[in-house]
Enzyme design. Structure first.
Site, mmCIF file in Angstrom:
data_model
loop_
_atom_site.group_PDB
_atom_site.id
_atom_site.type_symbol
_atom_site.label_atom_id
_atom_site.label_comp_id
_atom_site.label_asym_id
_atom_site.label_seq_id
_atom_site.Cartn_x
_atom_site.Cartn_y
_atom_site.Cartn_z
ATOM 1 N N HIS A 141 133.443 81.914 -2.515
ATOM 2 C CA HIS A 141 134.575 82.807 -2.792
ATOM 3 C C HIS A 141 134.251 84.275 -2.518
ATOM 4 C CE1 HIS A 141 132.714 83.215 -6.906
ATOM 5 N NE2 HIS A 141 133.200 84.433 -6.802
ATOM 6 N N ASP A 171 131.355 75.784 -4.069
ATOM 7 C CA ASP A 171 131.490 77.239 -4.056
ATOM 8 C C ASP A 171 130.195 77.916 -3.618
ATOM 9 O OD1 ASP A 171 132.804 79.655 -4.223
ATOM 10 O OD2 ASP A 171 132.457 79.912 -6.369
ATOM 11 N N SER A 252 128.921 87.660 -8.662
ATOM 12 C CA SER A 252 129.064 86.393 -7.941
ATOM 13 C C SER A 252 128.075 86.292 -6.801
ATOM 14 C CB SER A 252 130.477 86.265 -7.372
ATOM 15 O OG SER A 252 131.328 85.669 -8.280
ATOM 16 N N VAL A 309 134.112 55.840 -6.831
ATOM 17 C CA VAL A 309 134.681 55.386 -8.092
ATOM 18 C C VAL A 309 135.466 56.527 -8.740
ATOM 19 C CG1 VAL A 309 132.935 53.643 -8.577
ATOM 20 C CG2 VAL A 309 132.543 56.004 -9.315
#
Length: 508
Positions: A141, A171, A252, A309
Protein backbone atom coordinates in the site's frame (compact mmCIF):
# COMPACT_ATOMS: atom_id res chain seq x y z
CA UNK A 1 -12.31 1.31 16.47
CA UNK A 2 -10.72 0.95 13.07
CA UNK A 3 -7.58 -0.30 11.45
CA UNK A 4 -5.32 2.17 9.71
CA UNK A 5 -2.47 1.20 7.46
CA UNK A 6 0.51 2.97 8.92
CA UNK A 7 1.55 4.96 5.87
CA UNK A 8 1.00 8.67 5.27
CA UNK A 9 -0.92 9.77 2.17
CA UNK A 10 0.04 13.38 2.42
CA UNK A 11 1.33 15.53 5.22
CA UNK A 12 -1.92 17.49 5.25
CA UNK A 13 -3.98 14.33 5.56
CA UNK A 14 -2.92 13.46 9.08
CA UNK A 15 -5.55 15.52 10.81
CA UNK A 16 -8.27 14.55 8.37
CA UNK A 17 -8.07 10.79 8.23
CA UNK A 18 -8.84 8.20 10.86
CA UNK A 19 -6.89 2.19 8.30
CA UNK A 20 17.17 -3.36 24.41
CA UNK A 21 19.78 -5.55 24.21
CA UNK A 22 23.49 -5.09 24.13
CA UNK A 23 25.05 -7.65 21.83
CA UNK A 24 28.65 -8.71 22.00
CA UNK A 25 28.49 -10.49 18.64
CA UNK A 26 29.36 -9.05 15.26
CA UNK A 27 26.86 -7.69 12.72
CA UNK A 28 26.15 -9.82 9.64
CA UNK A 29 25.35 -8.05 6.37
CA UNK A 30 22.69 -9.52 4.10
CA UNK A 31 23.66 -10.00 0.48
CA UNK A 32 22.61 -12.08 -2.45
CA UNK A 33 24.57 -15.30 -2.27
CA UNK A 34 25.34 -17.97 -4.81
CA UNK A 35 22.20 -20.01 -4.25
CA UNK A 36 19.93 -17.07 -5.01
CA UNK A 37 18.98 -16.23 -1.43
CA UNK A 38 18.25 -12.55 -1.00
CA UNK A 39 19.34 -12.24 2.60
CA UNK A 40 21.50 -13.74 5.29
CA UNK A 41 20.09 -14.77 8.65
CA UNK A 42 22.06 -13.44 11.59
CA UNK A 43 22.00 -15.28 14.93
CA UNK A 44 23.16 -13.36 17.99
CA UNK A 45 22.72 -13.72 21.71
CA UNK A 46 21.22 -10.98 23.87
CA UNK A 47 23.34 -10.26 26.91
CA UNK A 48 21.62 -7.35 28.63
CA UNK A 49 18.80 -4.83 28.37
CA UNK A 50 20.18 -1.86 26.46
CA UNK A 51 18.24 -0.51 23.46
CA UNK A 52 21.04 1.62 22.04
CA UNK A 53 23.03 -0.95 20.09
CA UNK A 54 19.96 -2.49 18.47
CA UNK A 55 18.81 1.01 17.45
CA UNK A 56 22.21 2.07 16.15
CA UNK A 57 22.67 -1.13 14.15
CA UNK A 58 19.30 -0.89 12.40
CA UNK A 59 18.48 2.79 11.90
CA UNK A 60 20.62 3.08 8.76
CA UNK A 61 18.93 0.04 7.23
CA UNK A 62 15.51 1.76 7.13
CA UNK A 63 14.67 4.17 4.31
CA UNK A 64 12.00 6.73 3.57
CA UNK A 65 9.86 6.07 0.49
CA UNK A 66 7.95 8.84 -1.26
CA UNK A 67 5.50 7.99 -4.01
CA UNK A 68 4.60 10.45 -6.75
CA UNK A 69 1.87 10.66 -9.35
CA UNK A 70 0.96 13.11 -12.09
CA UNK A 71 -2.63 14.21 -11.35
CA UNK A 72 -4.98 13.71 -14.27
CA UNK A 73 -8.70 13.95 -14.72
CA UNK A 74 -8.56 10.28 -15.62
CA UNK A 75 -9.03 9.13 -12.06
CA UNK A 76 -12.18 9.21 -10.06
CA UNK A 77 -14.45 7.51 -7.57
CA UNK A 78 -17.58 9.47 -8.26
CA UNK A 79 -15.76 12.80 -8.13
CA UNK A 80 -17.89 14.93 -10.40
CA UNK A 81 -15.09 17.44 -10.84
CA UNK A 82 -13.27 14.80 -12.86
CA UNK A 83 -10.02 14.69 -10.90
CA UNK A 84 -9.12 11.96 -8.49
CA UNK A 85 -9.74 13.04 -4.93
CA UNK A 86 -8.45 10.41 -2.48
CA UNK A 87 -10.66 11.74 0.27
CA UNK A 88 -13.76 11.01 -1.81
CA UNK A 89 -12.90 7.31 -1.96
CA UNK A 90 -14.90 5.58 0.80
CA UNK A 91 -12.31 2.81 0.99
CA UNK A 92 -9.53 5.36 1.43
CA UNK A 93 -10.71 6.50 4.85
CA UNK A 94 -10.12 2.97 6.09
CA UNK A 95 -6.78 2.20 4.49
CA UNK A 96 -4.25 4.89 3.81
CA UNK A 97 -0.55 5.17 3.31
CA UNK A 98 -0.40 4.80 -0.44
CA UNK A 99 -2.90 5.08 -3.20
CA UNK A 100 -6.27 3.33 -3.25
CA UNK A 101 -6.18 -0.32 -4.24
CA UNK A 102 -7.87 0.48 -7.53
CA UNK A 103 -7.31 3.54 -9.70
CA UNK A 104 -9.38 2.97 -12.77
CA UNK A 105 -9.15 5.40 -15.67
CA UNK A 106 -12.34 7.36 -16.27
CA UNK A 107 -13.68 9.96 -18.71
CA UNK A 108 -11.28 12.80 -19.43
CA UNK A 109 -12.03 16.33 -20.56
CA UNK A 110 -10.51 16.60 -24.05
CA UNK A 111 -9.69 20.29 -23.43
CA UNK A 112 -7.13 19.15 -20.86
CA UNK A 113 -5.49 16.50 -23.05
CA UNK A 114 -2.51 18.68 -23.85
CA UNK A 115 -2.03 20.01 -20.32
CA UNK A 116 0.49 18.13 -18.23
CA UNK A 117 -0.07 18.63 -14.54
CA UNK A 118 2.95 18.88 -12.26
CA UNK A 119 3.99 15.78 -10.35
CA UNK A 120 2.57 15.57 -6.85
CA UNK A 121 3.49 13.48 -3.85
CA UNK A 122 0.98 10.70 -3.32
CA UNK A 123 2.29 8.98 -0.22
CA UNK A 124 5.06 8.56 2.29
CA UNK A 125 6.19 5.39 4.00
CA UNK A 126 9.22 3.39 5.00
CA UNK A 127 11.21 0.43 3.71
CA UNK A 128 13.87 -1.98 4.93
CA UNK A 129 17.12 -2.66 3.05
CA UNK A 130 17.53 -6.41 2.59
CA UNK A 131 20.68 -6.54 0.48
CA UNK A 132 23.71 -4.32 0.04
CA UNK A 133 22.99 -3.99 -3.69
CA UNK A 134 19.66 -2.23 -3.20
CA UNK A 135 16.74 -4.61 -2.67
CA UNK A 136 14.21 -3.07 -0.28
CA UNK A 137 11.03 -4.53 1.21
CA UNK A 138 8.05 -2.33 2.00
CA UNK A 139 4.25 -2.51 2.08
CA UNK A 140 2.25 -2.85 -1.12
CA UNK A 141 0.00 0.00 0.00
CA UNK A 142 3.03 2.32 0.21
CA UNK A 143 3.89 1.92 -3.48
CA UNK A 144 0.48 1.07 -4.96
CA UNK A 145 -0.56 3.45 -7.75
CA UNK A 146 2.71 5.39 -7.80
CA UNK A 147 4.22 6.53 -11.07
CA UNK A 148 7.57 7.27 -9.44
CA UNK A 149 9.17 6.15 -6.20
CA UNK A 150 11.88 8.12 -4.43
CA UNK A 151 13.94 6.41 -1.73
CA UNK A 152 15.90 8.46 0.79
CA UNK A 153 18.59 6.81 2.89
CA UNK A 154 19.37 7.81 6.44
CA UNK A 155 22.30 9.91 5.15
CA UNK A 156 19.84 11.88 2.93
CA UNK A 157 21.04 10.30 -0.31
CA UNK A 158 18.10 9.85 -2.68
CA UNK A 159 17.44 7.33 -5.45
CA UNK A 160 14.59 6.53 -7.81
CA UNK A 161 13.33 3.00 -7.21
CA UNK A 162 11.97 0.29 -9.49
CA UNK A 163 9.17 -2.05 -8.41
CA UNK A 164 10.36 -5.65 -8.70
CA UNK A 165 7.02 -7.09 -7.63
CA UNK A 166 4.16 -6.64 -5.21
CA UNK A 167 1.71 -8.89 -3.39
CA UNK A 168 -1.58 -7.29 -2.27
CA UNK A 169 -2.56 -10.52 -0.51
CA UNK A 170 0.14 -10.04 2.14
CA UNK A 171 0.55 -6.27 1.57
CA UNK A 172 4.23 -6.65 0.72
CA UNK A 173 6.30 -5.23 -2.12
CA UNK A 174 9.91 -5.52 -3.26
CA UNK A 175 11.61 -2.52 -4.83
CA UNK A 176 15.19 -1.85 -5.90
CA UNK A 177 17.54 1.10 -6.10
CA UNK A 178 20.81 1.14 -8.04
CA UNK A 179 23.32 1.41 -5.22
CA UNK A 180 26.12 -0.59 -3.63
CA UNK A 181 27.49 -1.23 -0.14
CA UNK A 182 24.24 -0.30 1.57
CA UNK A 183 23.71 -0.95 5.29
CA UNK A 184 21.58 -4.02 5.84
CA UNK A 185 19.34 -5.27 8.64
CA UNK A 186 19.87 -9.03 9.04
CA UNK A 187 16.72 -11.12 8.90
CA UNK A 188 15.82 -12.89 12.12
CA UNK A 189 13.35 -15.67 12.82
CA UNK A 190 9.95 -14.33 13.85
CA UNK A 191 9.01 -17.81 15.04
CA UNK A 192 11.43 -17.36 17.93
CA UNK A 193 9.64 -14.24 19.22
CA UNK A 194 7.91 -14.65 22.54
CA UNK A 195 4.97 -12.73 23.92
CA UNK A 196 6.39 -10.15 26.32
CA UNK A 197 9.69 -9.84 24.43
CA UNK A 198 11.05 -6.35 23.75
CA UNK A 199 11.01 -5.11 20.14
CA UNK A 200 11.85 -1.82 18.39
CA UNK A 201 9.92 -0.16 15.57
CA UNK A 202 12.08 1.85 13.16
CA UNK A 203 10.55 4.12 10.52
CA UNK A 204 9.50 7.58 9.41
CA UNK A 205 6.25 8.52 11.23
CA UNK A 206 4.65 11.75 10.00
CA UNK A 207 7.74 12.31 7.86
CA UNK A 208 10.09 12.40 10.86
CA UNK A 209 12.97 10.27 9.60
CA UNK A 210 15.02 7.78 11.57
CA UNK A 211 12.56 7.35 14.43
CA UNK A 212 12.86 4.49 16.90
CA UNK A 213 10.14 3.43 19.33
CA UNK A 214 9.99 0.42 21.58
CA UNK A 215 7.45 -1.91 23.12
CA UNK A 216 6.76 -5.56 23.76
CA UNK A 217 5.23 -8.32 21.68
CA UNK A 218 1.59 -8.31 22.79
CA UNK A 219 0.44 -11.29 20.71
CA UNK A 220 1.48 -13.48 17.79
CA UNK A 221 -0.49 -14.84 14.83
CA UNK A 222 -3.07 -12.13 15.35
CA UNK A 223 -5.97 -11.92 12.91
CA UNK A 224 -7.57 -8.49 12.71
CA UNK A 225 -10.19 -8.79 9.95
CA UNK A 226 -12.77 -10.00 12.47
CA UNK A 227 -12.29 -6.77 14.39
CA UNK A 228 -12.04 -4.40 11.43
CA UNK A 229 -14.48 -6.21 9.11
CA UNK A 230 -11.91 -5.66 6.40
CA UNK A 231 -12.90 -6.28 2.82
CA UNK A 232 -9.47 -5.62 1.41
CA UNK A 233 -7.69 -8.33 -0.49
CA UNK A 234 -4.50 -7.06 1.13
CA UNK A 235 -5.79 -8.72 4.28
CA UNK A 236 -6.20 -12.08 2.54
CA UNK A 237 -3.38 -13.64 4.58
CA UNK A 238 -2.95 -12.26 8.05
CA UNK A 239 -0.96 -13.57 10.96
CA UNK A 240 0.40 -10.43 12.52
CA UNK A 241 2.83 -9.72 15.32
CA UNK A 242 0.91 -7.42 17.65
CA UNK A 243 3.02 -4.98 19.67
CA UNK A 244 2.56 -1.87 21.79
CA UNK A 245 5.48 -0.10 20.12
CA UNK A 246 4.29 3.31 18.93
CA UNK A 247 3.66 3.19 15.16
CA UNK A 248 2.08 6.08 13.27
CA UNK A 249 1.30 7.09 9.67
CA UNK A 250 4.60 6.99 7.79
CA UNK A 251 5.84 3.87 9.61
CA UNK A 252 4.32 1.56 6.97
CA UNK A 253 6.98 -0.71 5.55
CA UNK A 254 9.41 0.04 8.37
CA UNK A 255 11.29 -2.45 10.50
CA UNK A 256 10.25 -4.31 13.60
CA UNK A 257 13.48 -5.60 15.14
CA UNK A 258 14.36 -7.69 18.14
CA UNK A 259 16.93 -6.72 20.75
CA UNK A 260 19.74 -8.20 18.71
CA UNK A 261 18.93 -5.83 15.85
CA UNK A 262 17.45 -8.56 13.66
CA UNK A 263 14.45 -7.91 11.44
CA UNK A 264 11.43 -9.86 12.71
CA UNK A 265 8.57 -7.99 11.04
CA UNK A 266 7.42 -5.27 8.65
CA UNK A 267 5.25 -2.66 10.38
CA UNK A 268 1.95 -2.37 8.56
CA UNK A 269 -1.07 -1.23 10.54
CA UNK A 270 -2.34 0.39 13.70
CA UNK A 271 -5.55 -0.09 15.62
CA UNK A 272 -6.89 3.34 16.39
CA UNK A 273 -9.90 5.60 16.79
CA UNK A 274 -8.03 8.62 15.46
CA UNK A 275 -5.62 7.40 12.79
CA UNK A 276 -2.68 7.84 15.13
CA UNK A 277 -1.16 5.38 17.56
CA UNK A 278 -3.29 4.66 20.60
CA UNK A 279 -2.15 1.31 21.86
CA UNK A 280 -1.50 -1.46 19.36
CA UNK A 281 0.32 -1.89 16.09
CA UNK A 282 0.73 -4.85 13.76
CA UNK A 283 3.64 -6.20 11.75
CA UNK A 284 3.94 -8.86 9.06
CA UNK A 285 6.31 -11.52 10.45
CA UNK A 286 9.48 -12.46 8.61
CA UNK A 287 8.15 -16.03 8.42
CA UNK A 288 5.71 -14.69 5.80
CA UNK A 289 7.94 -11.95 4.39
CA UNK A 290 10.88 -14.20 3.56
CA UNK A 291 9.09 -16.41 1.03
CA UNK A 292 7.11 -13.55 -0.49
CA UNK A 293 10.23 -11.46 -1.07
CA UNK A 294 12.18 -14.40 -2.47
CA UNK A 295 9.34 -15.21 -4.90
CA UNK A 296 8.98 -11.59 -6.00
CA UNK A 297 12.68 -11.36 -6.74
CA UNK A 298 12.81 -14.65 -8.63
CA UNK A 299 9.47 -14.70 -10.43
CA UNK A 300 7.97 -11.20 -10.07
CA UNK A 301 4.93 -12.77 -8.43
CA UNK A 302 4.25 -15.05 -5.46
CA UNK A 303 4.00 -18.81 -5.96
CA UNK A 304 1.13 -19.27 -3.49
CA UNK A 305 -0.01 -22.69 -2.34
CA UNK A 306 -3.48 -23.45 -0.99
CA UNK A 307 -5.06 -26.41 0.76
CA UNK A 308 -8.35 -25.84 -1.01
CA UNK A 309 -10.59 -25.76 2.05
CA UNK A 310 -12.97 -23.30 3.68
CA UNK A 311 -12.01 -23.02 7.33
CA UNK A 312 -12.84 -21.32 10.61
CA UNK A 313 -11.51 -21.31 14.15
CA UNK A 314 -12.75 -24.08 16.39
CA UNK A 315 -14.87 -22.31 19.00
CA UNK A 316 -16.42 -23.84 22.14
CA UNK A 317 -19.86 -23.48 20.59
CA UNK A 318 -18.78 -25.22 17.38
CA UNK A 319 -17.06 -27.99 19.33
CA UNK A 320 -20.23 -28.59 21.33
CA UNK A 321 -22.40 -28.58 18.20
CA UNK A 322 -20.15 -31.10 16.41
CA UNK A 323 -19.40 -33.24 19.45
CA UNK A 324 -15.67 -32.56 19.31
CA UNK A 325 -13.99 -33.53 22.56
CA UNK A 326 -10.49 -34.66 21.55
CA UNK A 327 -9.14 -31.13 21.08
CA UNK A 328 -10.12 -27.67 22.28
CA UNK A 329 -8.24 -25.72 19.61
CA UNK A 330 -7.62 -26.09 15.90
CA UNK A 331 -9.07 -25.18 12.52
CA UNK A 332 -12.47 -26.51 11.49
CA UNK A 333 -12.89 -27.64 7.88
CA UNK A 334 -16.25 -26.30 6.67
CA UNK A 335 -15.90 -27.37 3.04
CA UNK A 336 -13.39 -29.03 0.73
CA UNK A 337 -12.91 -27.86 -2.85
CA UNK A 338 -13.46 -30.34 -5.64
CA UNK A 339 -10.11 -31.48 -7.03
CA UNK A 340 -8.25 -29.57 -4.33
CA UNK A 341 -5.06 -30.66 -2.61
CA UNK A 342 -7.03 -31.38 0.57
CA UNK A 343 -9.55 -33.57 -1.25
CA UNK A 344 -6.76 -35.52 -2.96
CA UNK A 345 -5.22 -36.18 0.47
CA UNK A 346 -8.51 -37.38 1.96
CA UNK A 347 -9.32 -34.43 4.19
CA UNK A 348 -13.07 -34.05 4.72
CA UNK A 349 -15.68 -31.67 6.07
CA UNK A 350 -15.81 -31.60 9.91
CA UNK A 351 -12.12 -32.49 10.24
CA UNK A 352 -10.16 -30.40 12.75
CA UNK A 353 -6.65 -29.48 11.57
CA UNK A 354 -4.28 -29.08 14.51
CA UNK A 355 -0.77 -29.06 12.98
CA UNK A 356 1.16 -28.48 9.77
CA UNK A 357 4.49 -30.32 9.60
CA UNK A 358 4.23 -30.89 13.36
CA UNK A 359 3.85 -27.15 14.04
CA UNK A 360 0.72 -26.55 16.07
CA UNK A 361 -2.00 -24.44 14.47
CA UNK A 362 -4.60 -23.18 16.90
CA UNK A 363 -6.32 -20.70 14.56
CA UNK A 364 -6.97 -19.84 10.93
CA UNK A 365 -4.26 -17.17 11.00
CA UNK A 366 -1.66 -19.68 12.20
CA UNK A 367 -2.64 -22.16 9.50
CA UNK A 368 -2.42 -19.43 6.87
CA UNK A 369 1.04 -18.48 8.08
CA UNK A 370 2.26 -22.06 7.86
CA UNK A 371 0.83 -22.81 4.40
CA UNK A 372 2.13 -19.49 3.07
CA UNK A 373 5.68 -20.77 3.58
CA UNK A 374 5.30 -23.37 0.82
CA UNK A 375 4.98 -23.33 -2.95
CA UNK A 376 2.63 -25.31 -5.18
CA UNK A 377 4.08 -28.76 -5.68
CA UNK A 378 5.57 -29.01 -2.20
CA UNK A 379 4.13 -31.47 0.30
CA UNK A 380 3.21 -30.92 3.95
CA UNK A 381 2.11 -33.25 6.73
CA UNK A 382 -1.31 -32.29 8.05
CA UNK A 383 -2.39 -33.50 11.49
CA UNK A 384 -6.13 -33.52 12.07
CA UNK A 385 -8.92 -35.05 14.14
CA UNK A 386 -11.87 -36.92 12.66
CA UNK A 387 -14.51 -38.41 14.92
CA UNK A 388 -12.24 -37.49 17.86
CA UNK A 389 -9.42 -39.66 16.55
CA UNK A 390 -6.04 -38.30 15.43
CA UNK A 391 -4.93 -38.76 11.82
CA UNK A 392 -2.17 -37.50 9.56
CA UNK A 393 -2.11 -36.98 5.81
CA UNK A 394 0.54 -35.92 3.34
CA UNK A 395 -0.85 -33.13 1.19
CA UNK A 396 0.76 -32.11 -2.09
CA UNK A 397 -0.12 -28.44 -2.28
CA UNK A 398 -1.63 -26.83 -5.38
CA UNK A 399 -2.21 -23.24 -6.43
CA UNK A 400 -5.60 -21.53 -6.59
CA UNK A 401 -6.06 -22.88 -10.14
CA UNK A 402 -5.45 -26.46 -9.01
CA UNK A 403 -2.01 -26.77 -10.61
CA UNK A 404 1.65 -26.77 -9.62
CA UNK A 405 2.64 -24.54 -12.53
CA UNK A 406 5.29 -21.90 -11.87
CA UNK A 407 3.79 -18.51 -12.63
CA UNK A 408 5.83 -15.57 -13.85
CA UNK A 409 4.85 -11.95 -13.64
CA UNK A 410 3.15 -10.95 -16.85
CA UNK A 411 3.92 -7.77 -18.78
CA UNK A 412 1.68 -5.72 -21.01
CA UNK A 413 3.96 -6.72 -23.91
CA UNK A 414 2.21 -10.09 -24.00
CA UNK A 415 -0.79 -8.31 -25.55
CA UNK A 416 1.30 -8.24 -28.75
CA UNK A 417 0.69 -4.81 -30.24
CA UNK A 418 1.60 -1.17 -30.23
CA UNK A 419 -0.72 1.19 -28.35
CA UNK A 420 -0.97 4.93 -28.80
CA UNK A 421 -3.53 7.63 -28.13
CA UNK A 422 -5.94 7.96 -31.05
CA UNK A 423 -5.80 11.16 -33.09
CA UNK A 424 -8.24 13.88 -32.11
CA UNK A 425 -9.86 14.13 -35.56
CA UNK A 426 -10.54 10.37 -35.63
CA UNK A 427 -12.02 10.47 -32.13
CA UNK A 428 -14.34 13.33 -33.12
CA UNK A 429 -15.41 11.48 -36.24
CA UNK A 430 -16.29 8.42 -34.15
CA UNK A 431 -17.85 10.57 -31.39
CA UNK A 432 -15.41 9.34 -28.79
CA UNK A 433 -14.00 11.55 -26.05
CA UNK A 434 -10.90 9.39 -25.69
CA UNK A 435 -9.39 6.15 -26.89
CA UNK A 436 -6.24 4.16 -27.57
CA UNK A 437 -5.55 2.79 -31.05
CA UNK A 438 -4.07 -0.64 -31.67
CA UNK A 439 -1.44 -1.09 -34.37
CA UNK A 440 1.32 -3.47 -35.43
CA UNK A 441 -0.50 -6.56 -34.17
CA UNK A 442 1.86 -9.51 -33.64
CA UNK A 443 1.38 -12.92 -32.06
CA UNK A 444 -0.07 -12.24 -28.64
CA UNK A 445 -3.25 -12.13 -26.61
CA UNK A 446 -4.93 -9.41 -28.69
CA UNK A 447 -4.41 -11.32 -31.94
CA UNK A 448 -5.67 -14.54 -30.34
CA UNK A 449 -8.81 -12.72 -29.23
CA UNK A 450 -9.47 -11.46 -32.79
CA UNK A 451 -8.46 -7.81 -32.42
CA UNK A 452 -7.12 -6.28 -35.63
CA UNK A 453 -4.96 -3.29 -36.52
CA UNK A 454 -6.73 0.05 -36.25
CA UNK A 455 -9.10 -0.95 -33.44
CA UNK A 456 -9.70 1.89 -30.97
CA UNK A 457 -10.12 0.83 -27.35
CA UNK A 458 -12.53 3.06 -25.46
CA UNK A 459 -13.18 0.98 -22.33
CA UNK A 460 -11.58 -1.94 -20.51
CA UNK A 461 -13.59 -3.61 -17.76
CA UNK A 462 -15.96 -0.61 -17.70
CA UNK A 463 -13.09 1.86 -17.20
CA UNK A 464 -12.32 4.59 -19.72
CA UNK A 465 -8.87 4.60 -21.33
CA UNK A 466 -7.10 7.59 -22.78
CA UNK A 467 -3.48 6.44 -23.06
CA UNK A 468 -1.28 3.37 -23.36
CA UNK A 469 -0.31 3.93 -19.74
CA UNK A 470 -3.95 3.51 -18.71
CA UNK A 471 -4.08 0.16 -20.50
CA UNK A 472 -0.94 -0.92 -18.64
CA UNK A 473 -2.39 0.08 -15.27
CA UNK A 474 -5.64 -1.75 -15.88
CA UNK A 475 -3.71 -4.80 -17.07
CA UNK A 476 -1.64 -4.83 -13.87
CA UNK A 477 -4.70 -4.27 -11.69
CA UNK A 478 -6.47 -7.23 -13.28
CA UNK A 479 -3.49 -9.51 -12.69
CA UNK A 480 -3.19 -8.30 -9.09
CA UNK A 481 -6.81 -9.19 -8.35
CA UNK A 482 -6.78 -12.80 -7.18
CA UNK A 483 -10.52 -12.78 -6.46
CA UNK A 484 -11.58 -13.12 -10.10
CA UNK A 485 -10.39 -14.60 -13.38
CA UNK A 486 -7.84 -12.38 -15.16
CA UNK A 487 -9.78 -11.24 -18.22
CA UNK A 488 -9.85 -7.95 -20.13
CA UNK A 489 -13.37 -7.10 -21.35
CA UNK A 490 -12.71 -4.56 -24.08
CA UNK A 491 -15.14 -2.20 -25.76
CA UNK A 492 -14.10 -0.23 -28.83
CA UNK A 493 -14.69 0.71 -32.42
CA UNK A 494 -12.91 0.33 -35.75
CA UNK A 495 -12.23 3.43 -37.92
CA UNK A 496 -15.18 2.46 -40.15
CA UNK A 497 -17.52 2.89 -37.20
CA UNK A 498 -18.02 -0.82 -36.43
CA UNK A 499 -18.36 -1.30 -32.69
CA UNK A 500 -16.85 -4.48 -31.26
CA UNK A 501 -16.48 -6.25 -27.92
CA UNK A 502 -13.65 -8.60 -27.05
CA UNK A 503 -12.80 -10.81 -24.09
CA UNK A 504 -9.03 -11.20 -23.69
CA UNK A 505 -7.95 -13.83 -21.14
CA UNK A 506 -4.64 -12.94 -19.47
CA UNK A 507 -3.89 -16.43 -18.29
CA UNK A 508 -3.57 -19.65 -20.26
Amino acid sequence: MKLTLAGLVSLSAVTLLVPLAHSSCTHSDATTNGNGSLFTVSQRNVTNTDFTEAAESTINGVVSIKSFVTPRNSYGYGNRGGGYDPFSDPFFEFFFGGSPRRQQPQQNDSDNESKKAPEQQLGLGSGVILSSDGYIVTNNHVIDGAERLEVTLNDNTTYDATVIGSDPTTDLALIKIEAEDLPVIPVGNSDDLKVGEWVLAVGNPFGFTSTVTTGIVSAKARSISSVTHSRSNSMGIESYIQTDAAVNPGNSGGALVNLSGELVGINTAIYSQTGSYSGYSFAIPTSIMSKVVSDLRKYGTVQRAVLGVTISDLTPALAKEKGITATKTGVYVASVGEGSAAEEAGIKVDDIITAINDTEVRSVSQLQEQINRYAPGESVKVTYYRDNKAHTATVKLLDSKGTTKVRMKGTVDELGCKLETAETDLLKKLRLSSGVQVSEITNGRFKSAGIKDGFIISDINNARVRSADDVKKIYEAILADTDSDPVMFITGVYPNGQKKYYAVPLED
